[in-house]
Design a protein around this motif. Sequence first.
Motif, PDB file in Angstrom:
ATOM      1  N   ALA A  53       0.833  -1.211   0.000  1.00 43.44           N
ATOM      2  CA  ALA A  53       0.000   0.000   0.000  1.00 43.44           C
ATOM      3  C   ALA A  53       0.864   1.256   0.000  1.00 43.44           C
ATOM      4  CB  ALA A  53      -0.930  -0.012   1.216  1.00 43.44           C
ATOM      5  N   VAL A  54       1.918   1.266   0.811  1.00 43.95           N
ATOM      6  CA  VAL A  54       2.821   2.424   0.842  1.00 43.95           C
ATOM      7  C   VAL A  54       3.534   2.577  -0.497  1.00 43.95           C
ATOM      8  CG1 VAL A  54       4.890   3.368   1.957  1.00 43.95           C
ATOM      9  CG2 VAL A  54       3.101   2.326   3.346  1.00 43.95           C
ATOM     10  N   ILE A  56       2.383   1.696  -3.449  1.00 44.47           N
ATOM     11  CA  ILE A  56       1.410   2.231  -4.411  1.00 44.47           C
ATOM     12  C   ILE A  56       1.194   3.730  -4.180  1.00 44.47           C
ATOM     13  CG2 ILE A  56      -1.021   2.137  -5.105  1.00 44.47           C
ATOM     14  CD1 ILE A  56      -0.830  -0.917  -4.720  1.00 44.47           C
ATOM     15  N   VAL A  57       1.106   4.127  -2.912  1.00 48.54           N
ATOM     16  CA  VAL A  57       0.942   5.559  -2.600  1.00 48.54           C
ATOM     17  C   VAL A  57       2.145   6.344  -3.109  1.00 48.54           C
ATOM     18  CG1 VAL A  57       0.882   7.225  -0.685  1.00 48.54           C
ATOM     19  CG2 VAL A  57      -0.628   5.236  -0.663  1.00 48.54           C
ATOM     20  N   GLY A  58       3.345   5.790  -2.917  1.00 48.00           N
ATOM     21  CA  GLY A  58       4.556   6.473  -3.401  1.00 48.00           C
ATOM     22  C   GLY A  58       4.570   6.611  -4.902  1.00 48.00           C
ATOM     23  N   PHE A  60       1.834   6.600  -6.858  1.00 47.74           N
ATOM     24  CA  PHE A  60       0.714   7.450  -7.240  1.00 47.74           C
ATOM     25  C   PHE A  60       1.064   8.932  -7.088  1.00 47.74           C
ATOM     26  CE2 PHE A  60      -3.299   9.654  -6.256  1.00 47.74           C
ATOM     27  CZ  PHE A  60      -4.006   9.356  -7.420  1.00 47.74           C
ATOM     28  N   PHE A  61       1.715   9.289  -5.988  1.00 48.84           N
ATOM     29  CA  PHE A  61       2.072  10.695  -5.754  1.00 48.84           C
ATOM     30  C   PHE A  61       3.467  11.034  -6.288  1.00 48.84           C
ATOM     31  CE2 PHE A  61      -1.144  10.178  -2.321  1.00 48.84           C
ATOM     32  CZ  PHE A  61      -2.029  11.140  -2.778  1.00 48.84           C
ATOM     33  N   VAL A  66       9.044   7.504  -0.726  1.00 56.16           N
ATOM     34  CA  VAL A  66       7.915   6.767  -0.151  1.00 56.16           C
ATOM     35  C   VAL A  66       7.788   5.403  -0.839  1.00 56.16           C
ATOM     36  CG1 VAL A  66       5.424   6.779   0.212  1.00 56.16           C
ATOM     37  CG2 VAL A  66       6.722   8.892   0.516  1.00 56.16           C
ATOM     38  N   GLY A  70       8.151   1.869   1.006  1.00 60.22           N
ATOM     39  CA  GLY A  70       7.112   0.845   0.877  1.00 60.22           C
ATOM     40  C   GLY A  70       7.680  -0.487   0.432  1.00 60.22           C
TER      41      GLY A  70
END
Length: 126
Positions: A53-54, A56-58, A60-61, A66, A70
């Motif tokens: 999840a981390v 994917i967030v890294g 995505f942004f 990040v 992750g």
Amino acid sequence: MPLSEHEQRLLEEMERSLYQNDADFVAKVGGKRARPAYRSIVLGVLIAVVGVAVLIVGVFFQLPIVGILGFVVMFAGVLLAIAPGKRVAVDPDAPAAKGAGGSSRTQPGFMDRMNDRWDKRQDGQG
């Protein structure tokens, strides 16, 4: 069809050689294993999911640090999940203690059972 005397001698020689040369292997294979550590597996899977999840967030942004963090968390979770459980220590003097005192109640290992079968088979033929 029974084995000839020559074949029996060769087989006995190979068996002796195996016990002499591969004693360390026999000791490792004969060791008892503990139950799998289910708590570690579950915790490792949860940590790996959080790491994904981390990651994917890294991505995505578009934050590389990040994403890398992750990945590291995910990798640590996978390592925790696949780590083997602790093994039960095998006492090399256990057969001698069992024979002398009779108080040790451990089950015989694979090689011990095979040796017993071999001895019974040899006693039946001779």
